[in-house]
Every structure is written in C-alpha cells, then in structure tokens.
Design a protein around this motif. Structure first.
Motif, mmCIF file in Angstrom:
data_model
loop_
_atom_site.group_PDB
_atom_site.id
_atom_site.type_symbol
_atom_site.label_atom_id
_atom_site.label_comp_id
_atom_site.label_asym_id
_atom_site.label_seq_id
_atom_site.Cartn_x
_atom_site.Cartn_y
_atom_site.Cartn_z
ATOM 1 N N ALA A 1 0.830 -1.205 0.000
ATOM 2 C CA ALA A 1 0.000 0.000 0.000
ATOM 3 C C ALA A 1 0.866 1.258 0.000
ATOM 4 C CB ALA A 1 -0.918 -0.003 1.213
ATOM 5 N N HIS A 2 2.036 1.153 -0.599
ATOM 6 C CA HIS A 2 2.968 2.282 -0.621
ATOM 7 C C HIS A 2 2.325 3.485 -1.323
ATOM 8 C CE1 HIS A 2 6.682 4.557 -1.459
ATOM 9 N NE2 HIS A 2 7.118 3.959 -0.377
ATOM 10 N N PRO A 3 2.498 4.685 -0.775
ATOM 11 C CA PRO A 3 1.836 5.871 -1.350
ATOM 12 C C PRO A 3 2.246 6.186 -2.786
ATOM 13 C CG PRO A 3 3.402 6.489 0.367
ATOM 14 C CD PRO A 3 3.225 5.015 0.454
ATOM 15 N N SER A 4 3.374 5.636 -3.261
ATOM 16 C CA SER A 4 3.788 5.907 -4.638
ATOM 17 C C SER A 4 2.986 5.097 -5.652
ATOM 18 C CB SER A 4 5.279 5.589 -4.807
ATOM 19 O OG SER A 4 5.545 4.223 -4.548
ATOM 20 N N LEU A 5 2.212 4.131 -5.183
ATOM 21 C CA LEU A 5 1.408 3.296 -6.079
ATOM 22 C C LEU A 5 0.026 3.888 -6.280
ATOM 23 C CD1 LEU A 5 2.245 -0.256 -4.648
ATOM 24 C CD2 LEU A 5 3.140 0.768 -6.740
ATOM 25 N N THR A 6 -0.541 3.675 -7.465
ATOM 26 C CA THR A 6 -1.930 4.046 -7.689
ATOM 27 C C THR A 6 -2.820 3.074 -6.918
ATOM 28 O OG1 THR A 6 -2.172 2.599 -9.615
ATOM 29 C CG2 THR A 6 -1.386 4.857 -10.014
ATOM 30 N N PRO A 7 -4.068 3.453 -6.605
ATOM 31 C CA PRO A 7 -4.948 2.532 -5.883
ATOM 32 C C PRO A 7 -5.106 1.182 -6.576
ATOM 33 C CG PRO A 7 -5.873 4.732 -5.854
ATOM 34 C CD PRO A 7 -4.673 4.785 -6.763
ATOM 35 N N SER A 8 -5.256 1.193 -7.916
ATOM 36 C CA SER A 8 -5.456 -0.075 -8.621
ATOM 37 C C SER A 8 -4.214 -0.954 -8.534
ATOM 38 C CB SER A 8 -5.815 0.181 -10.087
ATOM 39 O OG SER A 8 -4.779 0.889 -10.749
#
Length: 393
Positions: free
Chosen positions: A102-109
C-alpha cells in the motif's frame, strides 16, 4: 493440494526473503516459483514443515536468479550468505508486506493488485479475471508495482489508513470472475487484525462482516437487485452479524472513533432492525453526522440526506439533498456541474416518497442512464416503468 494453506503461508515466506535482503520484485518471483514446485510435489511428498520448505526453495530460486544476474554486485554478495536449511522463523512479516503493497507511490489499482498477489497469494490470472481485464494487462500492472516498491526501506511506521483504504477497495469489488473479492478482503483484514491492534482495523473488519452478512438477500432468484428495505432478513447471516457487532463494540469502547467504525455503526443499526420499518433512522443520521465530520465526503452527505428523508420525512431529505447538489432534483436535474454517483437515484426515491411521481419517474430514468453497473441500471429502469404505468393508469 491445500490451496488455502499455500495462500496463508505466502506473505510470511515473502517477508522472510525480503528481510534477508532480497528486493521485493525478485523475492516475489522466487516465492511464486516455489509455490509452483509445491503444487507439483506436495501431493505425493508433503513436507513436515511446509513454511520451512517454501522458504528454503524460494531462497534457492532467488539465489539461482541472482547468480545469473552478474551485473548486480550486492546480490552476488548475498550468495555467500545463504542461511542453513532449518525451521522457518516465527517472525510475522505480514504487516510489513501490507505497508509495502500500500505504498503511497502506487496508484490505488496497483496497490490492490499487488496486495492480492503478495499478501493474498492469488495468481495473476485470478486477479485479472476478478477485475475483468486481460491477464497480460494485469501482469504489466503488477510488474510495474513491484518495480516501484523494490528497494523501499521501512525506517518508519507505515500508514495504516492507506492499507485500510486498499482493503476497502478490494471489498467493494465484491464478486466477479472466479475469485470472491469480498470474501478475500475479509480474510486479509482478519489477517491484518491479528498482527496490529488498531481500532480502525477492527472497525473495517466489522463493517465488512456486517455488509457481507446481508449478501444473500441482495439479489432475487433471477439475479435482479433487491434494495435493503425489501430484502428477506431471514436470509441474512446472523452469525456474521453477531461477530461484526461484537468487534465493533470493542472498537468503539476504545474511544478512538474513525470513519470505518462509524460506517460499521450504521451497518449495525440496519442489521439490528427486525424490519425495515423499525430501523432507527434518527440514530443513523447522527452517525452520518459523525462521518461527515470525519471525512467531509459528498457520498456520506448524500447518504445522510436519504437518512434524513427517512427520519424526518421526504421533504426534509430533499432539502438536505438540495444543500448538497444545489437542486432538489440532484445533478441530473440541473444538467450541469460534477455528477455525484447515485444522487439522481436518491432524488428519485425521495420525490416518490413525497408523492411527486412524475418527477420521480423522470429521475429514475435519468439515474438508470448513469448507473455504474447492469444490476442497478435494470432496477432503476424498472422503477421508472412502474411509476410511468401508475401515471398512465
């Protein structure tokens, strides 16, 4: 082959490899290779220590790949540090993996897909089918996500709110393809609750259980949508409701209210009502007030407007809706501005309860055209047809 066992062991094995120094992408590939070996070999020769077996095989797979990649000096150094075979460590790295996925650099999808793959143990094919996208597309999404988080170090606590948001997104996908994502989200949230003591984790688990308990009543035999007020409450899962309420009460007793606890409280009030007419709408409005304070979400305020319409009458509900959309008819009636999902349907329902059938019929038809899925579109179309038939009669 016990697929559930393999899936439950996956995050722990992956976490051990990452802690030993493997970057996330290489470790995840090695674990997947080890799972393939397990599927092939375990039915005929099951190991005494399944997790230890997977760790040993996955580490060797990682080292094999490392030896072939001579351009990376750090990985070459790890070859000399292979731990001796033995029982797997009891350290639980599940929470670390949640924060990584769930790293903030990733998009939700991408975060959702990576969580299902790394923590949930689902295959790329299963995830692709669940999200109704080609397997190649999902493979690319997961590969990009793994590259993004490779090399990320955890030198400070992860963001629990982000992890919970990812799990909430998984749950809201419901069921599609050959994977029941609602059930998978519950399984993963139970797993998270076992390794972190946080009232909002408990609140999200309670919310999922309470919503999932009503699942059997949401559709008719022909697959059509059944709204909450018309559901057969005898089909609700009372054991899940009891568990959800118990978890929620324990979380609320800690006096650290969050949005998932408040949402679960609303769901509990619906589940507790013997009939739709006995629903405590006044208390539901109060919980939506708390939710609006916590989130300032337009969707929360939309749901609050509907609850006000039940508690204080449809005219009061329409007034609350007008405060939100600028018009009693909702965004569709104005024909301008951003559309709030399901606002038109809510306006149609409140107008019908207020006795304005012509406006309600028109808004139901508008809402059907805006519906996010086929089941809702069919339901709203039937509502419009029903009112038009009454008006003609």
């Amino acid at each position: 082959m016990d697929e559930a066992l393999l899936r439950s062991l996956t995050p722990g094995v992956l976490g051990i490899l990452v802690r030993r120094g493997a970057d996330f992408a290489a470790a995840e590939d090695a674990v997947q290779d080890a799972l393939v070996e397990a599927v092939r070999g375990w039915p005929d020769d099951p190991p005494r220590d399944p997790k230890g077996w997977l760790v040993t095989v996955a580490w060797r797979k990682f080292l094999d790949a490392t030896r072939a990649d001579t351009a990376r000096r750090r990985r070459e150094d790890l070859v000399e540090e292979e731990p001796p075979p033995g029982p797997a460590t009891a350290v639980d790295d599940t929470l670390r993996l949640y924060f990584l996925c769930a790293h903030p650099s990733l998009t939700p999808s991408s975060a959702v897909a990576l969580t299902l793959r790394a923590v949930g143990g689902l295959t790329t094919r299963q995830i692709a089918r669940a999200y109704l996208v080609p397997e190649a597309t999902m493979a690319q999404r997961i590969s990009r996500a793994k590259r993004t988080v490779s090399g990320v170090r955890f030198d400070r606590p992860g963001d629990v709110a982000t992890v919970l948001r990812v799990l909430y997104l998984v749950f809201n996908e419901g069921y599609s393809g050959d994977v029941d994502l609602a059930a998978e989200a519950i399984r993963l949230t139970r797993q998270l609750a076992a390794v972190i003591d946080h009232p909002e984790v408990a609140g999200l688990l309670a919310l999922m259980l309470l919503h999932h308990a009503r699942r059997a009543g949401r559709t008719a035999a022909d697959g059509s949508l059944v709204p909450l007020a018309e559901q057969d409450r005898g089909r609700w899962d009372t054991a899940l409701i009891a568990e959800g309420v118990e978890i929620l009460q324990a979380a609320l007793a800690r006096d650290r209210l969050g949005e998932y606890q408040a949402q679960a409280a609303v769901a509990a009030l619906h589940a507790d009502a013997p009939t739709a007419e006995e629903t405590d709408w006044v208390q539901i409005v109060e919980w939506y007030d708390e939710l609006a304070r916590l989130t300032d979400s337009p969707v929360v305020r939309l749901n609050r407007a509907v609850a006000v319409g039940e508690a204080d009458g449809p005219r009061a509900g329409l007034a609350a809706l007008a405060d939100l959309t600028g018009s009693p008819g909702g965004p569709s009636a104005r024909g301008q501005g951003p559309r709030l999902p399901r606002a038109t349907a809510a306006a149609a329902y409140l107008h019908e309860r207020a006795g304005d059938l012509a406006t309600a019929a028109r808004l139901y038809a508008d809402a059907a055209r805006e519906a996010p899925n086929l089941a809702e579109r069919d339901y709203l179309t039937r509502q419009a047809a029903r009112l038009n038939t009454r008006l003609r009669g």
